[in-house]
Write an enzyme that holds these catalytic residues in place. Structure first.
Site, PDB file in Angstrom:
ATOM      1  N   ASP A 135       0.816  -1.224   0.000  1.00 59.57           N
ATOM      2  CA  ASP A 135       0.000   0.000   0.000  1.00 59.57           C
ATOM      3  C   ASP A 135       0.846   1.268   0.000  1.00 59.57           C
ATOM      4  OD1 ASP A 135       1.027  -0.064   2.556  1.00 59.57           O
ATOM      5  OD2 ASP A 135      -0.911  -0.092   3.583  1.00 59.57           O
ATOM      6  N   GLU A 142       1.951   4.440   7.563  1.00 59.92           N
ATOM      7  CA  GLU A 142       0.822   3.934   6.798  1.00 59.92           C
ATOM      8  C   GLU A 142       0.204   5.040   5.941  1.00 59.92           C
ATOM      9  OE1 GLU A 142       0.605   0.892   6.680  1.00 59.92           O
ATOM     10  OE2 GLU A 142       0.229  -0.147   8.572  1.00 59.92           O
TER      11      GLU A 142
END
Length: 260
Positions: A135, A142
Site C-alpha cells: 500500500d 501507513e
C-alpha cells in the site's frame, strides 16, 4: 531518483554493492537498517562479504526503522531480534552499535523523542535501507501519514497486519496493532536512501513511488523530493513503470565517475 532494474537474483547483490561501497569509503558510517523480506538477500550478501574478509563493520553504527509495541524482549519477531538474526549477529558490529526504538518503554512519547535525539547525536544516518509495503508505506508510515512526521507510535492497517501475518504463524490476530516507527520526516533526513523491492505484488507501489503524484495516500512518494534515492527492483516489481526502458537506458549509460 535512480531506478535500477535487475533480475531478481541480483537485487540483493546490487544493494550490497551500495552499502559496501559506503562502508569502505567511510568505515565509521551510520547505517539505517530495515527488517522485512526485501533486504534479506542483501544482508546475506553483506554477511558473505564480511566472512570473506572483504568488508568490516567494526566502526559502523546502526539504527533500525521501527519496532512493534508490546512484544516481549525475547519474542522472535521483535525487530531487534529479527535484525540480529538476519544480519548484525553475523558481522563485526560492536556490541552496542545497533539501536532501535523501545517498544517496551513505559513512556512511549519520551522514548520516541530520545530515539530522534540519538540519531541526531550520531550525526544522522548516512544510508537508510528501506522496503515498501503493497500500500506504499515506508517503515510503518501507513497511508495518510504526515509527510513531515517524526518517530512516533502508529496504528497498523489491517492490510499491513495481513501482510505480516506470515511471520506470526499466518494468524493476523497475533500481529501487534501498534508500532513505533521513524517518521517520514526522519527518514528524509538520511543522506542516501536505498529502497529494495521484488515481486509483482509491489508493482503498483513502485509505480506510485517513482512516477505517481506525491501524496500521503502513498507515503513512499515523498521520496521523490529526496536529493539521493536509489530504487533497486526486479522486473516484476518494475512491471507497472511507464518509463522502465528509459531507466534501463539511463543505468546502461551511467557515467563511470558517478558513485552510487
Amino acid at each position: 531518483m535512480e531506478v535500477v532494474i535487475v533480475p531478481t537474483e541480483r537485487v540483493g547483490s546490487v544493494g550490497a554493492d551500495i552499502v559496501g561501497s559506503l562502508v569502505r569509503r567511510r568505515p565509521e558510517s551510520v547505517l539505517g537498517l530495515a527488517t522485512g523480506s526485501s533486504p534479506v538477500a542483501m544482508y546475506a550478501d553483506l554477511i558473505r562479504r564480511h566472512r570473506d574478509g572483504e568488508l568490516s563493520f567494526a566502526d559502523v553504527r546502526a539504527f533500525t526503522l521501527d519496532e512493534y509495541v508490546g512484544l516481549p524482549a525475547d519474542h522472535p519477531q521483535r525487530y531487534r531480534n529479527v535484525i540480529a538474526r538476519d544480519f548484525t549477529d553475523h558481522v563485526d558490529l560492536a556490541p552496542n552499535a545497533v539501536h532501535g526504538p523501545d517498544g517496551l518503554a513505559a513512556d512511549i512519547a519520551a522514548a520516541c523523542t530520545a530515539y530522534e535525539q540519538a540519531i541526531e547525536d550520531a550525526g544522522g544516518v548516512d544510508l537508510q535501507v528501506l522496503g515498501i509495503g503493497t500500500d506504499g508505506h515506508v517503515a510503518f508510515n501507513e497511508p495518510g501519514s504526515s509527510l513531515a512526521s517524526r518517530t512516533r507510535i502508529k496504528t497498523l492497517t489491517r492490510q499491513t497486519r495481513l501482510d505480516n501475518a506470515r511471520f506470526f504463524g499466518d494468524d493476523v490476530e497475533q500481529v501487534p496493532v501498534h508500532c513505533l516507527t521513524q517518521g517520514i520526516g526522519t527518514i528524509m533526513e538520511a543522506r542516501h536512501l536505498l529502497l529494495l523491492a521484488t515481486g509483482r505484488a509491489k508493482a503498483e507501489a513502485i509505480h506510485q513511488l517513482v512516477e505517481g503524484p506525491v501524496s500521503a495516500m502513498w507515503p513512499g512518494t515523498v521520496l521523490q523530493f529526496h536529493r539521493h534515492v536509489t530504487v533497486v527492483v526486479d522486473d516484476a516489481a518494475a512491471s507497472r513503470l511507464q518509463l522502465a526502458d528509459y531507466y534501463r537506458d539511463t543505468l546502461a549509460d551511467k557515467p563511470a565517475w558517478q558513485q552510487h
